[in-house]
Scaffold this motif. Structure first.
Motif, PDB file in Angstrom:
ATOM      1  N   ALA A 109      54.925  76.012 111.391  1.00 25.02           N
ATOM      2  CA  ALA A 109      54.077  74.973 111.991  1.00 25.02           C
ATOM      3  C   ALA A 109      53.405  75.496 113.250  1.00 25.02           C
ATOM      4  N   THR A 110      54.150  76.272 114.036  1.00 27.15           N
ATOM      5  CA  THR A 110      53.578  76.864 115.247  1.00 27.15           C
ATOM      6  C   THR A 110      52.389  77.755 114.910  1.00 27.15           C
ATOM      7  N   LEU A 111      52.482  78.470 113.807  1.00 25.09           N
ATOM      8  CA  LEU A 111      51.384  79.348 113.401  1.00 25.09           C
ATOM      9  C   LEU A 111      50.218  78.576 112.788  1.00 25.09           C
ATOM     10  N   GLY A 112      50.467  77.368 112.279  1.00 20.25           N
ATOM     11  CA  GLY A 112      49.412  76.578 111.650  1.00 20.25           C
ATOM     12  C   GLY A 112      48.696  75.626 112.587  1.00 20.25           C
ATOM     13  N   ILE A 113      49.335  75.252 113.691  1.00 18.93           N
ATOM     14  CA  ILE A 113      48.745  74.288 114.631  1.00 18.93           C
ATOM     15  C   ILE A 113      47.380  74.723 115.156  1.00 18.93           C
ATOM     16  N   PRO A 114      47.161  75.994 115.528  1.00 22.26           N
ATOM     17  CA  PRO A 114      45.837  76.373 116.036  1.00 22.26           C
ATOM     18  C   PRO A 114      44.704  76.119 115.045  1.00 22.26           C
ATOM     19  N   PHE A 115      44.962  76.300 113.752  1.00 14.90           N
ATOM     20  CA  PHE A 115      43.931  76.059 112.752  1.00 14.90           C
ATOM     21  C   PHE A 115      43.572  74.579 112.675  1.00 14.90           C
ATOM     22  N   VAL A 116      44.588  73.724 112.785  1.00 12.70           N
ATOM     23  CA  VAL A 116      44.328  72.281 112.769  1.00 12.70           C
ATOM     24  C   VAL A 116      43.572  71.879 114.031  1.00 12.70           C
ATOM     25  N   ILE A 117      43.980  72.399 115.176  1.00 17.28           N
ATOM     26  CA  ILE A 117      43.310  72.048 116.431  1.00 17.28           C
ATOM     27  C   ILE A 117      41.837  72.436 116.376  1.00 17.28           C
ATOM     28  N   ILE A 118      41.551  73.625 115.902  1.00 21.22           N
ATOM     29  CA  ILE A 118      40.160  74.094 115.881  1.00 21.22           C
ATOM     30  C   ILE A 118      39.303  73.266 114.926  1.00 21.22           C
ATOM     31  N   THR A 119      39.809  72.975 113.716  1.00 16.40           N
ATOM     32  CA  THR A 119      38.992  72.213 112.763  1.00 16.40           C
ATOM     33  C   THR A 119      38.815  70.759 113.202  1.00 16.40           C
ATOM     34  N   VAL A 120      39.867  70.140 113.725  1.00 14.59           N
ATOM     35  CA  VAL A 120      39.736  68.742 114.162  1.00 14.59           C
ATOM     36  C   VAL A 120      38.870  68.660 115.422  1.00 14.59           C
ATOM     37  N   THR A 121      39.003  69.620 116.325  1.00 15.36           N
ATOM     38  CA  THR A 121      38.159  69.635 117.524  1.00 15.36           C
ATOM     39  C   THR A 121      36.688  69.806 117.139  1.00 15.36           C
ATOM     40  N   ALA A 122      36.426  70.652 116.152  1.00 15.54           N
ATOM     41  CA  ALA A 122      35.046  70.821 115.687  1.00 15.54           C
ATOM     42  C   ALA A 122      34.505  69.531 115.083  1.00 15.54           C
ATOM     43  N   PHE A 147      42.782  53.926 113.130  1.00 15.18           N
ATOM     44  CA  PHE A 147      42.927  54.007 111.679  1.00 15.18           C
ATOM     45  C   PHE A 147      41.714  53.522 110.902  1.00 15.18           C
ATOM     46  N   LYS A 148      40.895  52.657 111.479  1.00 14.58           N
ATOM     47  CA  LYS A 148      39.732  52.124 110.753  1.00 14.58           C
ATOM     48  C   LYS A 148      38.412  52.793 111.133  1.00 14.58           C
ATOM     49  N   VAL A 149      38.345  53.391 112.332  1.00 14.26           N
ATOM     50  CA  VAL A 149      37.089  53.989 112.781  1.00 14.26           C
ATOM     51  C   VAL A 149      37.209  55.503 112.921  1.00 14.26           C
ATOM     52  N   VAL A 150      38.142  55.949 113.731  1.00 12.36           N
ATOM     53  CA  VAL A 150      38.237  57.377 114.052  1.00 12.36           C
ATOM     54  C   VAL A 150      38.758  58.181 112.870  1.00 12.36           C
ATOM     55  N   MET A 151      39.876  57.759 112.295  1.00 16.28           N
ATOM     56  CA  MET A 151      40.525  58.526 111.230  1.00 16.28           C
ATOM     57  C   MET A 151      39.610  58.789 110.025  1.00 16.28           C
ATOM     58  N   PRO A 152      38.915  57.800 109.499  1.00 11.07           N
ATOM     59  CA  PRO A 152      38.036  58.108 108.358  1.00 11.07           C
ATOM     60  C   PRO A 152      36.933  59.121 108.692  1.00 11.07           C
ATOM     61  N   LEU A 153      36.481  59.131 109.943  1.00 13.97           N
ATOM     62  CA  LEU A 153      35.407  60.046 110.313  1.00 13.97           C
ATOM     63  C   LEU A 153      35.894  61.473 110.563  1.00 13.97           C
ATOM     64  N   ILE A 154      37.143  61.619 111.006  1.00 14.06           N
ATOM     65  CA  ILE A 154      37.652  62.968 111.255  1.00 14.06           C
ATOM     66  C   ILE A 154      38.529  63.483 110.117  1.00 14.06           C
ATOM     67  N   LEU A 155      38.694  62.691 109.057  1.00  9.65           N
ATOM     68  CA  LEU A 155      39.551  63.083 107.944  1.00  9.65           C
ATOM     69  C   LEU A 155      39.150  64.412 107.299  1.00  9.65           C
ATOM     70  N   PRO A 156      37.857  64.723 107.125  1.00 11.57           N
ATOM     71  CA  PRO A 156      37.524  66.048 106.577  1.00 11.57           C
ATOM     72  C   PRO A 156      38.039  67.211 107.436  1.00 11.57           C
ATOM     73  N   GLY A 157      37.980  67.074 108.751  1.00  8.14           N
ATOM     74  CA  GLY A 157      38.514  68.105 109.642  1.00  8.14           C
ATOM     75  C   GLY A 157      40.025  68.205 109.556  1.00  8.14           C
ATOM     76  N   ILE A 158      40.696  67.061 109.421  1.00  6.70           N
ATOM     77  CA  ILE A 158      42.154  67.052 109.292  1.00  6.70           C
ATOM     78  C   ILE A 158      42.573  67.723 107.992  1.00  6.70           C
ATOM     79  N   ILE A 159      41.887  67.401 106.905  1.00  6.85           N
ATOM     80  CA  ILE A 159      42.221  68.007 105.612  1.00  6.85           C
ATOM     81  C   ILE A 159      41.958  69.507 105.630  1.00  6.85           C
ATOM     82  N   SER A 160      40.840  69.922 106.222  1.00  4.65           N
ATOM     83  CA  SER A 160      40.547  71.358 106.324  1.00  4.65           C
ATOM     84  C   SER A 160      41.616  72.080 107.130  1.00  4.65           C
ATOM     85  N   GLY A 161      42.003  71.503 108.257  1.00  7.16           N
ATOM     86  CA  GLY A 161      43.052  72.102 109.071  1.00  7.16           C
ATOM     87  C   GLY A 161      44.377  72.169 108.332  1.00  7.16           C
ATOM     88  N   ALA A 162      44.699  71.128 107.564  1.00  3.09           N
ATOM     89  CA  ALA A 162      45.941  71.129 106.789  1.00  3.09           C
ATOM     90  C   ALA A 162      45.921  72.222 105.725  1.00  3.09           C
TER      91      ALA A 162
END
Length: 191
Positions: A109-122, A147-162
């Protein structure tokens, strides 16, 4: 290992006895939980770092994405020494995290967190903050707004980071060599 029978028992025999299948199960198990942990923590960190009033934002971002930059052998060595005696500094007996699935999942998880941070920040860099203010002005509480406004809009970045976090975990061999027990073979270590 005994010879499998001619019926469907070969499938269960393969699932129980094969080293490669056991390694695949370990890789999927560690990868799944490391991805969940990295995605949750990385998304929370990205949300916090995207706020303009966040103090020391650049320093914190540099520290959080350092596992991407620092060579993995340095990170794995540091994790090994920290996991071997996590509370040795203060003298408490916390137990070792080496040779445990928990330690392996935390390392991946420590090694994967930077990828999630970068994609969600983008994803958050193009996010319109007036949508949050509009939701609040219409009476939505912070949880509903998220959950109704922010999450649906950033979900592509979250999925990419995951996906990046899972690929990083599934491919990691150096941390597994330092931290895993002999029965915790993953596919890269088995190779």
């Amino acid at each position: 290992m005994q010879a499998p029978d001619a019926g469907t028992g070969w499938w269960s025999d393969m699932w129980r006895n094969s080293t490669w299948v056991r390694a695949a199960k370990n890789s999927i198990l560690v990868g799944f939980w490391a991805t969940i942990l990295a995605t949750v923590l990385g998304t929370l960190a990205a949300l916090g770092l995207s706020r303009p009033e966040m103090p020391w934002r650049r320093v914190i971002m540099a520290i959080l994405i350092s596992p991407m930059i620092v060579p993995i052998i340095i990170i794995a060595t540091g994790m090994f020494f920290f996991y071997s005696d996590p509370c040795g500094i203060i003298g408490a007996n916390c137990g070792k995290l080496t040779s445990t699935y928990t330690g392996l999942i935390l390392a991946h998880a420590t090694l994967g967190i930077p990828f999630v941070i970068i994609t969600v920040t983008a994803t958050l860099s193009g996010f319109d903050q007036s949508l949050i203010r509009a939701a609040h002005s219409l009476g939505a509480n912070p949880r509903t707004t998220f959950f109704k406004v922010v999450m649906p809009l950033i979900l592509p970045g979250i999925i990419s980071g995951a996906l990046f976090a899972f690929a990083t975990s599934f491919d990691e061999v150096v941390a597994v060599l330092f931290l895993a027990a002999p029965d915790q073979q993953t596919i890269p270590r088995q190779m």
